[in-house]
Design a protein around this motif. Structure first.
Motif, short mmCIF file in Angstrom:
data_model
loop_
_atom_site.label_atom_id
_atom_site.label_comp_id
_atom_site.label_asym_id
_atom_site.label_seq_id
_atom_site.Cartn_x
_atom_site.Cartn_y
_atom_site.Cartn_z
N PHE A 32 0.85 -1.19 0.00
CA PHE A 32 0.00 0.00 0.00
C PHE A 32 0.88 1.24 0.00
O PHE A 32 2.09 1.16 0.19
CB PHE A 32 -0.94 -0.01 1.21
N ARG A 33 0.25 2.38 -0.23
CA ARG A 33 0.96 3.66 -0.25
C ARG A 33 0.44 4.56 0.85
O ARG A 33 -0.75 4.60 1.12
CB ARG A 33 0.79 4.34 -1.59
N ARG A 40 -13.32 -0.31 3.31
CA ARG A 40 -13.44 1.09 2.91
C ARG A 40 -13.44 1.96 4.15
O ARG A 40 -13.69 1.50 5.25
CB ARG A 40 -14.74 1.31 2.15
N ARG A 41 -13.23 3.22 3.93
CA ARG A 41 -13.22 4.19 5.03
C ARG A 41 -14.49 4.02 5.86
O ARG A 41 -15.59 4.01 5.32
CB ARG A 41 -13.13 5.60 4.46
N ASP A 92 -10.90 12.86 1.85
CA ASP A 92 -10.31 11.72 2.57
C ASP A 92 -10.84 10.42 1.96
O ASP A 92 -11.98 10.04 2.17
CB ASP A 92 -10.66 11.79 4.05
N THR A 93 -10.00 9.74 1.19
CA THR A 93 -10.39 8.50 0.53
C THR A 93 -9.55 7.33 1.05
O THR A 93 -9.41 6.32 0.37
CB THR A 93 -10.22 8.61 -1.00
N ARG A 94 -9.00 7.47 2.24
CA ARG A 94 -8.14 6.43 2.77
C ARG A 94 -8.91 5.13 2.99
O ARG A 94 -10.12 5.11 3.08
CB ARG A 94 -7.50 6.89 4.08
N VAL A 95 -8.14 4.06 3.09
CA VAL A 95 -8.69 2.71 3.26
C VAL A 95 -8.18 2.16 4.59
O VAL A 95 -7.06 2.42 5.00
CB VAL A 95 -8.21 1.80 2.10
N ASP A 139 -3.34 5.44 2.28
CA ASP A 139 -3.85 6.24 1.16
C ASP A 139 -4.37 5.39 0.01
O ASP A 139 -5.38 5.70 -0.61
CB ASP A 139 -2.75 7.16 0.64
N GLU A 140 -3.66 4.30 -0.29
CA GLU A 140 -4.02 3.49 -1.45
C GLU A 140 -3.54 2.05 -1.23
O GLU A 140 -2.42 1.84 -0.78
CB GLU A 140 -3.32 4.05 -2.69
N VAL A 141 -4.38 1.10 -1.54
CA VAL A 141 -4.01 -0.31 -1.46
C VAL A 141 -3.47 -0.71 -2.83
O VAL A 141 -4.04 -0.37 -3.86
CB VAL A 141 -5.22 -1.19 -1.08
N CYS A 142 -2.36 -1.44 -2.82
CA CYS A 142 -1.73 -1.91 -4.07
C CYS A 142 -1.91 -3.42 -4.19
O CYS A 142 -2.97 -3.92 -3.84
CB CYS A 142 -0.26 -1.51 -4.09
#
Length: 148
Positions: free
Chosen positions: A14-15, A33-34, A76-79, A95-98
């Motif tokens: 993730f990032r 999800r958030r 805010d779109t964090r996971v 911030d982002e799942v990879c």
């Protein structure tokens, strides 16, 4: 030839800001999800709040704050990544799942000494993954530091 599990490990990546991070996939319970968070009065600054994970109350840790990074700008779109840490579950806000990647243990390197102290104490090791470095989070340290 594919490396055996003794020669490699799988990491959920993730990032967070410009950092590419990973956690051993066996520690990941689920991605969410958030969620709506309940604030915790007088909590340490890294604690974002509490979430209800199917009846289990889980601490949500702001990974940016834990690593000494500035807050994200914009929406805010964090996971939430639910991680098993010892006998409990914590949620890391990322911030982002990879992807899940398989890395050979031979690619493992120590944490660079020139990395900021606040980040260095949260990182277990470093891997060369694709075209960038992946920092492996020490989830026990993240939890302990967030709660202190």
């Amino acid at each position: 030839m594919t490396p055996s599990t003794e020669d490699s490990r799988q990491y959920a990546t993730f990032r967070v800001a410009d950092l590419f991070l990973g956690v051993e996939v066996l520690k990941v319970q689920e991605l969410i999800r958030r969620q709506e968070m309940s604030p915790v009065p007088l909590a340490p600054r890294a604690i974002e709040g509490l979430i209800n994970l199917r009846g289990q109350i889980v601490i949500a840790i702001d990974t940016r704050r834990s690593l000494g990074l500035p807050p994200a700008e914009g929406e805010d779109t964090r996971v939430n990544i639910a991680i098993r840490s010892g006998d409990s579950v914590i949620s890391l806000l990322v911030d982002e799942v990879c992807d899940v990647i398989d890395l050979p243990l031979s690619a493992r390197a120590p944490v660079p000494e020139n990395m900021p102290y606040e980040q260095r104490q949260m990182i277990e090791c470093v891997f060369r993954a694709k075209d960038e470095l992946m920092l492996v989070l020490d989830t026990n340290n993240v939890f302990e530091n967030a709660c202190s």
